[in-house]
Design an enzyme around this catalytic site. Sequence first.
Site, short mmCIF file in Angstrom:
data_model
loop_
_atom_site.label_atom_id
_atom_site.label_comp_id
_atom_site.label_asym_id
_atom_site.label_seq_id
_atom_site.Cartn_x
_atom_site.Cartn_y
_atom_site.Cartn_z
N HIS A 210 -1.88 11.87 4.43
CA HIS A 210 -3.15 11.26 4.04
C HIS A 210 -3.01 9.75 4.08
O HIS A 210 -1.92 9.23 4.27
CB HIS A 210 -3.57 11.71 2.62
P1 TYD Z 1 -0.72 14.31 -3.37
O1 TYD Z 1 -0.92 12.85 -3.49
O2 TYD Z 1 -1.65 15.05 -2.46
O3 TYD Z 1 0.79 14.62 -2.95
P2 TYD Z 1 1.59 14.21 -1.62
O4 TYD Z 1 0.94 13.01 -1.08
O5 TYD Z 1 2.95 13.94 -2.06
O6 TYD Z 1 1.58 15.38 -0.72
O7 TYD Z 1 -0.79 14.95 -4.84
C1 TYD Z 1 -0.53 16.29 -5.09
C2 TYD Z 1 -1.29 16.71 -6.34
O8 TYD Z 1 -0.85 15.98 -7.48
C3 TYD Z 1 -2.79 16.49 -6.25
O9 TYD Z 1 -3.42 17.66 -6.73
C4 TYD Z 1 -3.10 15.37 -7.18
C5 TYD Z 1 -1.94 15.33 -8.14
N1 TYD Z 1 -1.56 13.95 -8.51
C6 TYD Z 1 -1.92 13.42 -9.72
O10 TYD Z 1 -2.59 14.08 -10.54
N2 TYD Z 1 -1.54 12.14 -10.04
C7 TYD Z 1 -0.82 11.39 -9.18
O11 TYD Z 1 -0.47 10.23 -9.51
C8 TYD Z 1 -0.47 11.93 -7.88
C9 TYD Z 1 0.31 11.13 -6.89
C10 TYD Z 1 -0.85 13.22 -7.60
#
Ligand code: TYD
Length: 132
Positions: A49
């Site tokens: 993303h």
């Molecule tokens: P995401 O940013 O999509 O993970 P990655 O980029 O590592 O694949 O986040 C995964 C899940 O965690 C998403 O449902 C949102 C949650 N999340 C939070 O609640 N707070 C945060 O600070 C982050 C980074 C994620």
Amino acid sequence: MEPKIINLPKIIDKRGNLSFFEHPNQLPFEIARTYWIYDVPGGEERGGHAFREQKEFIVALSGSFDVVLNDGKKDYTYSLNRSYYGLYVPKMYWRRMENFSTNSLALIVSDKGYDDNDYIRDFNEFKKLKNE
Ligand code: TYD
């Protein structure tokens, strides 16, 4: 500012080494949030993303992994394999994290609180916005 690996200070000591980052010396923004990624099963990828506004700074506190950034045209791979390297990720770069070693620990600090609306999860939408 472009994406950039920042060499962090390393205080070598026979009792164990110490590294740090602080704003504004090593870190180009003030920290609003810290999170970490751990227990990543072999072969898994994270990320995939871009952020509209948020900037990040990524450190492999333990182990190693690759951060692949795309500027809308091309991939750039940054291998984080030392705990005294920090990768600055500006807003509006597509990013994914891969090749996590066993027991690796990714520390990520950001200049914004968590905001789902800041995510761009569709690569084609990202490319369109980036190249407009
Ligand atoms: P995401 O940013 O999509 O993970 P990655 O980029 O590592 O694949 O986040 C995964 C899940 O965690 C998403 O449902 C949102 C949650 N999340 C939070 O609640 N707070 C945060 O600070 C982050 C980074 C994620």
